[in-house]
Write an enzyme that holds these catalytic residues in place. Structure first.
Site, PDB file in Angstrom:
ATOM      1  N   GLU A 274       0.839  -1.202   0.000  1.00 38.32           N
ATOM      2  CA  GLU A 274       0.000   0.000   0.000  1.00 38.32           C
ATOM      3  C   GLU A 274       0.875   1.253   0.000  1.00 38.32           C
ATOM      4  O   GLU A 274       1.802   1.385   0.798  1.00 38.32           O
ATOM      5  CB  GLU A 274      -0.888  -0.013   1.246  1.00 38.32           C
ATOM      6  N   LYS A 337      -9.458   1.240  -3.435  1.00 39.95           N
ATOM      7  CA  LYS A 337      -9.915   0.774  -2.131  1.00 39.95           C
ATOM      8  C   LYS A 337     -11.365   1.177  -1.894  1.00 39.95           C
ATOM      9  O   LYS A 337     -11.737   2.346  -2.047  1.00 39.95           O
ATOM     10  CB  LYS A 337      -9.017   1.332  -1.025  1.00 39.95           C
ATOM     11  N   CYS A 387      -5.057  -3.007   2.878  1.00 38.42           N
ATOM     12  CA  CYS A 387      -5.012  -2.839   4.323  1.00 38.42           C
ATOM     13  C   CYS A 387      -6.179  -3.553   4.998  1.00 38.42           C
ATOM     14  O   CYS A 387      -6.359  -4.744   4.805  1.00 38.42           O
ATOM     15  CB  CYS A 387      -4.954  -1.353   4.684  1.00 38.42           C
TER      16      CYS A 387
END
Length: 515
Positions: A274, A337, A387
């Site tokens: 990330e 995301k 994440c």
């Protein structure tokens, strides 16, 4: 009398805090980082024992709130590090924020405890069932309401142990509910039960059911892999979080190291974590991304890459994204995301004043769509998640709606550097392992500071880099086809079946209580 009464009230409170702390430790034991399934059940049984002895509904609610608050503070105390050490929030305010979040989330368990006391049936088996249903509803509420924050749900302690076999059927929340039923049953054991044959027959029947579930799971895992093993290289830059977005230190280090490793890697799939590239494309030196793209997109190429990078602009908004380059592709693969972190990645309404007290770069992202298509490469359908998105199995499950396009493997790109050298790393690894168990898909994890690891479709960690080191993890992974029962129903209905089951049990208990 007053001193005795105070002492009598303090003893349960201390016991509840201890039990809550043990519940937190069961998720990842300090030192080893391993979850302890038996400690999760025993600590919850201690709470159940105290709950049954509450003198009234209000006392029961207070006991549920105290246990849950202690458990949740002990679980995600490391949020203090992100807010104070790296976000610049004053220590007292950061500590108060962690306590306030735990206390707020603990209210779900306070309500569940109040309902249990009000509905408590007489039979021990019924008590265990009702307690499990209420616990399930509390866990679901914590995981869904206000965008959800289910980190530390009890089911994550069961990535090993007998209940792990049931993850493919009921998911982490179902596993947590079964653990709650066992905990309440354990809390009701009396010395005389040890001498009763019926009690031992019940234990034997339960053991037989769990053994049968494990046997069925092992048979299911004998399915054919999706393709030959895929060679992977996972990059762990270990860029210090307090330097990561600094133009004079962390940014040039990240661009240089990840650029070198992406150009030098020889694996079929190379993954950088990330925001490995911590700048928007227009902020990069001319030709930086173009060189990487040409390296992996050549028609005769044999390698692909996934790289974490923010995309967009400061004027039109930006996303926390993954770029993928595959040989022969005209346009790069892109994943944005979907499930953003409150305060860290988006600002909840009325809380802008709070985020302005911290120094968090790129702190207001746009949200990507749900169920984005995987990246096809080398016979695999590779589904990235960023994440803590792997915390939401129901959202990953949306990608399994079409079995022909369902992912054969997951790739998690994370930066847990925000939480320092804390237990958050091992807790997050357990979360990824649970997703592998639910869907029976391998999970590849590339992180900034750890845990960079390979997890097979059985939820077992096959390789792992030491945390807080700079290096490259080389290994192989094999995707899988076929759908678990969990993947089938969660893709079609989300968490609705669990909500329905929990509410149905509570409704029946309420009706029985009225009669």
């Amino acid at each position: 009398m007053r001193r005795g009464a105070a002492s009598g009230a303090a003893a349960p409170a201390v016991a509840l805090v201890v039990a809550g702390g043990a519940q937190a430790l069961s998720l990842a034991w300090p030192g080893s980082g391993q979850p302890l399934w038996w400690l999760q059940i025993v600590s919850l049984a201690g709470f159940a024992w105290l709950l049954r002895r509450a003198p009234g509904a209000l006392a029961a609610a207070l006991r549920g709130w105290l246990f849950a608050t202690a458990w949740l503070v002990g679980t995600f105390w490391w949020l203090f590090i992100s807010m104070h050490t790296y976000g610049g929030l004053a220590a007292p305010l950061a500590a108060l924020a962690v306590l306030g979040l735990a206390a707020f989330l603990g209210a779900y368990y306070a309500i569940a405890s109040w309902c249990f006391w009000a509905l408590r049936p007489k039979g021990r088996a019924l008590q265990a069932i009702v307690f499990a249903a209420l616990w399930l509803l509390a866990e679901l509420a914590r995981g869904v309401l206000w965008t959800g924050f289910p980190w530390g749900a009890g089911g994550y302690a069961h990535t090993d142990g007998p209940l792990a076999a049931l993850a493919r059927w009921v998911g982490v929340y179902g596993v947590g509910a079964l653990a709650a039923a066992l905990a309440m049953a354990l809390a009701q054991v009396r010395p005389a039960d040890v001498l009763r044959a019926r009690a031992w027959l019940s234990v034997g029947a339960l053991a037989l059911v769990l053994w049968g579930a494990a046997d069925v799971r092992e048979r299911a895992l004998a399915q054919e892999p999706a393709s030959p093993p895929l060679g992977v290289a996972l990059l762990q830059g270990n860029i210090p979080q307090d330097e990561k977005f600094q133009p004079g230190s962390g940014v040039p280090l990240a661009l240089r190291w990840y650029g070198q490793e992406l150009r030098a890697a020889q694996a079929q799939l190379v993954v950088a974590p990330e925001t490995a590239i911590p700048l928007l494309p227009q902020q990069l030196e001319p030709g930086y991304l173009e060189q990487l793209r040409s390296r992996y997109s050549a028609l005769d190429g044999t390698q692909a890459a996934l790289v974490g990078i923010p995309l967009g602009s400061f004027t039109q908004g930006y996303t926390n994204s993954v770029l993928g380059w595959v040989p022969g592709a005209i346009e790069p693969y892109r994943y944005d995301k979907h499930h953003l972190v409150p305060f860290g990645e988006f600002i909840p309404p009325l809380f802008k004043w709070f985020t302005e007290m911290m120094d968090i770069p790129l702190g207001d992202f746009r949200r990507g769509g749900l169920g984005q298509a995987p990246m096809a490469w080398a016979g695999e359908r590779i589904a990235p998640n960023i994440c803590y998105e792997d915390l939401f199995g129901e959202e990953l499950g949306a990608r399994f709606a079409d079995p022909q396009q369902a992912p054969t493997m997951f790739v998690n790109l994370s930066n847990i550097g925000w939480f320092g050298d804390s237990i958050a790393i091992d807790q997050h690894l357990a979360i990824s392992r649970m997703r592998a168990l639910e869907f029976e898909r391998p999970m590849v994890r590339a992180t900034n500071t750890g845990a960079t690891a390979l997890i097979d479709h059985r939820g077992q960690v096959t390789q792992r880099l030491p945390a807080h080191t700079r290096g490259v993890l080389l290994g192989e992974v094999q995707g899988r086809t076929g759908l678990t029962p969990f993947a089938v129903w969660v893709a079609r209905a989300g968490l609705a079946p669990l909500w329905g089951l929990g509410l149905a049990v509570v409704a029946l208990a309420w009706r029985r209580r009225r009669r």
